[in-house]
Write a protein that holds these residues in place. Structure first.
Motif, short mmCIF file in Angstrom:
data_model
loop_
_atom_site.label_atom_id
_atom_site.label_comp_id
_atom_site.label_asym_id
_atom_site.label_seq_id
_atom_site.Cartn_x
_atom_site.Cartn_y
_atom_site.Cartn_z
N LYS A 118 41.58 7.61 55.37
CA LYS A 118 40.51 6.76 55.88
C LYS A 118 39.94 7.34 57.17
CE LYS A 118 41.57 2.86 57.87
NZ LYS A 118 42.01 1.48 58.13
N HIS A 119 40.81 7.78 58.09
CA HIS A 119 40.35 8.39 59.34
C HIS A 119 39.63 9.71 59.08
CE1 HIS A 119 41.94 5.51 62.13
NE2 HIS A 119 43.14 5.59 61.60
N PHE A 120 40.12 10.47 58.10
CA PHE A 120 39.49 11.75 57.76
C PHE A 120 38.02 11.53 57.39
CE2 PHE A 120 38.05 14.63 54.40
CZ PHE A 120 38.19 15.85 55.02
N PHE A 121 37.77 10.60 56.47
CA PHE A 121 36.39 10.39 56.03
C PHE A 121 35.52 9.77 57.12
CE2 PHE A 121 38.27 10.99 51.81
CZ PHE A 121 37.40 11.96 51.35
N CYS A 135 35.24 17.66 65.38
CA CYS A 135 35.86 18.71 64.56
C CYS A 135 37.32 18.92 64.96
CB CYS A 135 35.08 20.02 64.67
SG CYS A 135 33.52 19.96 63.77
N ASP A 136 37.60 18.84 66.27
CA ASP A 136 38.99 18.95 66.74
C ASP A 136 39.82 17.79 66.21
OD1 ASP A 136 38.31 21.24 68.11
OD2 ASP A 136 38.22 20.27 70.09
N LYS A 137 39.24 16.59 66.26
CA LYS A 137 39.94 15.41 65.76
C LYS A 137 40.20 15.56 64.25
CE LYS A 137 38.45 11.53 67.45
NZ LYS A 137 37.70 10.27 67.67
N LEU A 138 39.21 16.06 63.53
CA LEU A 138 39.35 16.27 62.10
C LEU A 138 40.46 17.26 61.80
CD1 LEU A 138 37.88 15.18 59.59
CD2 LEU A 138 36.40 17.17 59.69
N ALA A 139 40.53 18.33 62.59
CA ALA A 139 41.58 19.34 62.39
C ALA A 139 42.96 18.73 62.61
CB ALA A 139 41.35 20.51 63.32
N LYS A 140 43.10 17.86 63.61
CA LYS A 140 44.39 17.21 63.87
C LYS A 140 44.78 16.29 62.72
CE LYS A 140 44.09 17.39 68.88
NZ LYS A 140 43.93 16.61 70.12
N ILE A 141 43.80 15.58 62.19
CA ILE A 141 44.07 14.68 61.05
C ILE A 141 44.55 15.50 59.85
CG2 ILE A 141 42.99 13.12 59.38
CD1 ILE A 141 41.17 12.18 61.72
N VAL A 142 43.87 16.61 59.59
CA VAL A 142 44.25 17.47 58.46
C VAL A 142 45.67 18.01 58.68
CG1 VAL A 142 43.73 19.62 57.25
CG2 VAL A 142 41.90 18.01 57.78
N ASP A 186 48.29 14.19 45.02
CA ASP A 186 46.99 14.48 44.42
C ASP A 186 45.84 14.04 45.33
OD1 ASP A 186 48.20 15.58 42.19
OD2 ASP A 186 47.92 13.79 40.93
N GLN A 187 45.98 12.86 45.95
CA GLN A 187 44.95 12.40 46.87
C GLN A 187 44.82 13.34 48.06
OE1 GLN A 187 46.12 8.41 47.89
NE2 GLN A 187 44.90 7.52 46.25
N LEU A 188 45.96 13.77 48.60
CA LEU A 188 45.91 14.70 49.73
C LEU A 188 45.31 16.04 49.31
CD1 LEU A 188 49.35 13.87 51.39
CD2 LEU A 188 47.08 13.28 52.25
N ASP A 189 45.67 16.52 48.12
CA ASP A 189 45.07 17.77 47.61
C ASP A 189 43.55 17.66 47.54
OD1 ASP A 189 47.25 19.47 47.24
OD2 ASP A 189 47.67 18.70 45.23
N TRP A 190 43.08 16.53 47.07
CA TRP A 190 41.65 16.29 46.93
C TRP A 190 40.96 16.36 48.30
CZ3 TRP A 190 38.86 11.54 48.05
CH2 TRP A 190 37.57 11.53 47.55
N VAL A 191 41.58 15.73 49.32
CA VAL A 191 41.01 15.75 50.66
C VAL A 191 41.04 17.18 51.23
CG1 VAL A 191 41.33 14.93 53.03
CG2 VAL A 191 41.55 13.34 51.13
#
Length: 136
Positions: free
Chosen positions: A40-43, A67-74, A109-114
């Protein structure tokens, strides 16, 4: 009649779920909740980064922060994925272990998709020498 037929599956599923070790059920629930929250946070962050990218003046700093926040989430999602993978390897190789392993697959599978979406969006955002041009 169909409702009654469907109850047999629900009863079997409930019986199977209650037969699972408490530790596995707690971990499964935790992984589901953590991964769902991170997705949810990623999107949400991805959307904000895209809006900052289209925002124009002064958007560079906001875009960088997002982008930094996105990288941390990933990175956190990758950690959860590795934990689930390790848990699957440690499961017993009997029928119940196989079923428990299959219960973890939808989360993986959900994580792979993200991860795929993240990789693909990174390729489009400046990778390969292409530059986004606004024709306004």
């Amino acid at each position: 009649k169909k409702f009654k037929e469907g109850e047999g599956g629900d009863v079997r599923a409930e019986r199977f779920a209650t037969s699972l070790p408490d530790d596995f059920r707690k971990k499964l629930d935790g992984y589901f909740r953590k991964s769902s929250e991170l997705i949810k946070h990623f999107f949400g962050t991805r959307r904000l980064a895209g809006e900052a990218d289209r925002g124009g003046s002064g958007a560079g700093a906001a875009d960088s922060a997002e982008c930094d926040k996105l990288a941390k989430i990933v990175q956190k999602m990758e950690g959860i994925y590795r934990e689930i993978e390790a848990m699957r390897r440690e499961l017993p190789q009997d029928e119940s272990g196989i079923k428990m392993g299959r219960m973890l697959l939808p989360i993986m599978d959900q994580l792979d998709w993200v991860f795929k979406i993240h990789r693909d969006s990174g390729r489009r955002q400046g990778a390969g020498g292409f530059v986004a041009v606004s024709l306004k």
